[in-house]
Scaffold this motif. Sequence first.
Motif, PDB file in Angstrom:
ATOM      1  N   LEU A 153       0.820  -1.207   0.000  1.00 33.53           N
ATOM      2  CA  LEU A 153       0.000   0.000   0.000  1.00 33.53           C
ATOM      3  C   LEU A 153       0.860   1.266   0.000  1.00 33.53           C
ATOM      4  N   LEU A 154       1.905   1.273   0.809  1.00 35.44           N
ATOM      5  CA  LEU A 154       2.801   2.430   0.826  1.00 35.44           C
ATOM      6  C   LEU A 154       3.506   2.594  -0.524  1.00 35.44           C
ATOM      7  N   GLY A 155       3.961   1.471  -1.086  1.00 38.62           N
ATOM      8  CA  GLY A 155       4.603   1.532  -2.392  1.00 38.62           C
ATOM      9  C   GLY A 155       3.666   2.065  -3.453  1.00 38.62           C
ATOM     10  N   GLY A 156       2.414   1.603  -3.419  1.00 43.02           N
ATOM     11  CA  GLY A 156       1.426   2.096  -4.373  1.00 43.02           C
ATOM     12  C   GLY A 156       1.162   3.583  -4.207  1.00 43.02           C
ATOM     13  N   ALA A 157       1.119   4.044  -2.955  1.00 45.55           N
ATOM     14  CA  ALA A 157       0.885   5.468  -2.708  1.00 45.55           C
ATOM     15  C   ALA A 157       2.052   6.315  -3.211  1.00 45.55           C
ATOM     16  N   VAL A 158       3.275   5.865  -2.943  1.00 45.68           N
ATOM     17  CA  VAL A 158       4.451   6.594  -3.423  1.00 45.68           C
ATOM     18  C   VAL A 158       4.482   6.610  -4.950  1.00 45.68           C
ATOM     19  N   LEU A 159       4.219   5.460  -5.567  1.00 49.74           N
ATOM     20  CA  LEU A 159       4.230   5.374  -7.029  1.00 49.74           C
ATOM     21  C   LEU A 159       3.184   6.309  -7.631  1.00 49.74           C
ATOM     22  N   TRP A 160       1.980   6.299  -7.079  1.00 47.33           N
ATOM     23  CA  TRP A 160       0.923   7.181  -7.582  1.00 47.33           C
ATOM     24  C   TRP A 160       1.342   8.644  -7.472  1.00 47.33           C
ATOM     25  N   ALA A 161       1.902   9.016  -6.324  1.00 48.47           N
ATOM     26  CA  ALA A 161       2.301  10.408  -6.117  1.00 48.47           C
ATOM     27  C   ALA A 161       3.403  10.821  -7.085  1.00 48.47           C
ATOM     28  N   VAL A 162       4.364   9.932  -7.300  1.00 49.96           N
ATOM     29  CA  VAL A 162       5.473  10.249  -8.210  1.00 49.96           C
ATOM     30  C   VAL A 162       4.962  10.431  -9.631  1.00 49.96           C
ATOM     31  N   LEU A 163       4.153   9.486 -10.110  1.00 50.51           N
ATOM     32  CA  LEU A 163       3.664   9.571 -11.479  1.00 50.51           C
ATOM     33  C   LEU A 163       2.776  10.791 -11.692  1.00 50.51           C
ATOM     34  N   ARG A 164       2.042  11.188 -10.678  1.00 45.96           N
ATOM     35  CA  ARG A 164       1.109  12.311 -10.816  1.00 45.96           C
ATOM     36  C   ARG A 164       1.794  13.662 -10.699  1.00 45.96           C
ATOM     37  N   TYR A 165       2.784  13.759  -9.810  1.00 43.57           N
ATOM     38  CA  TYR A 165       3.309  15.080  -9.467  1.00 43.57           C
ATOM     39  C   TYR A 165       4.771  15.303  -9.862  1.00 43.57           C
ATOM     40  N   GLU A 166       5.464  14.329 -10.436  1.00 40.41           N
ATOM     41  CA  GLU A 166       6.899  14.487 -10.672  1.00 40.41           C
ATOM     42  C   GLU A 166       7.216  15.675 -11.581  1.00 40.41           C
ATOM     43  N   ASP A 167       6.433  15.893 -12.622  1.00 38.67           N
ATOM     44  CA  ASP A 167       6.715  17.005 -13.530  1.00 38.67           C
ATOM     45  C   ASP A 167       6.544  18.356 -12.837  1.00 38.67           C
ATOM     46  N   ARG A 168       5.486  18.484 -12.046  1.00 40.63           N
ATOM     47  CA  ARG A 168       5.270  19.747 -11.334  1.00 40.63           C
ATOM     48  C   ARG A 168       6.377  20.008 -10.323  1.00 40.63           C
TER      49      ARG A 168
END
Length: 372
Positions: A153-168
Amino acid sequence: MDALWEAEGSAIRWLQGGGDWLAYPLEALTFLGSQGFIVVLLAAVFWSVHPGLGARLFVAVIASAVVNNLFKSVSYGPRPYWFDAQVTGYSHHSGFGMPSGHSQAAVVTYGYLAAKSGRRSLLWAAVGVIALVAFSRVYLGVHFLSDVVVGLLLGGAVLWAVLRYEDRVLVWWRSLDTVRWVSCLLAFALVPCLAATAWQFGPRGDWAVPVTEWIGATPADPAGHSLAGLYTACGALLGGIWGLTLLHRSGWYSAEGTITARVARFALGISVVVLILVVEQVLFRDLVGFATAPAAFAVYAAVAFWATYGAPQMFVRSGLAIRPEESAETEEGALSPGGAESAGGDQAAPEETPGESPEGSTGGGSKNTGQA
């Protein structure tokens, strides 16, 4: 929690009841989520395949490691073979088990690579690897199922956050002046360490291994080892992002080249990493207790800085790599009307623009869409 751990321990004993034959292939599979393997994978991608992808993957993996080790340092969760002497631990760990670091790292690493590839087949392959790594941690007796679920679950949350916000985040980071990005980076690296240290020496300062409940082979100082793991991850975060930021400002670099050059870059870079770790063993082998934590912070900050800045700069200066703008100029020359003649030596090379040189320009770094 004891009742949950007892139930999960019974399930692990049942899994292990069929004999050791499944342990050997699962020990190989669990290695795919290990720190050592993922570090080598990160280095190979960054040095020899695609620096932009490698840089972003590095930040995602290291940030995930900080989160994981922070949870370990405050949760004080045992491993199954610590809690239950009848559970076989096929590998031994000195830090706490909640959440599963292998499972979390597998989600972030293989999930990120699969997402960036855009290929459904690789996405399903990543799901398969993650599932096998997660199952191996339970079967091998080093994690309860609850540890693995929280890690996923933590890995999924980190992955989601990275993919969504990395460019910003990348745009924001590049907009900071030196004082501000250095201050932010120090805060990102030091605050988790200080918080966990205050927790362990404050509210949990009187904690000791509950020998009446944990009747297995528990190490002497799991809290200290977990804290050292957090300092290791935070040191790598500091050194790595510092190196990537400086590399971007100096013009970045290209991983293009022959197979020989790519292999040489990896061999040279990883040999220095090994040398730093050998020096660590010589200098700090007698440290015990809390003293190991700041030493680990310093060593892995140096390793990450070398990997993200020192090695690429040496590759460029030694001719094993080039700056991105040099690669672009070569391609443009080959495609221009006189490119074929220039390649043959019948035409003089174009003059450089006064005041600009390939290595002095920082524009090439910003042209890389994936760099940090």
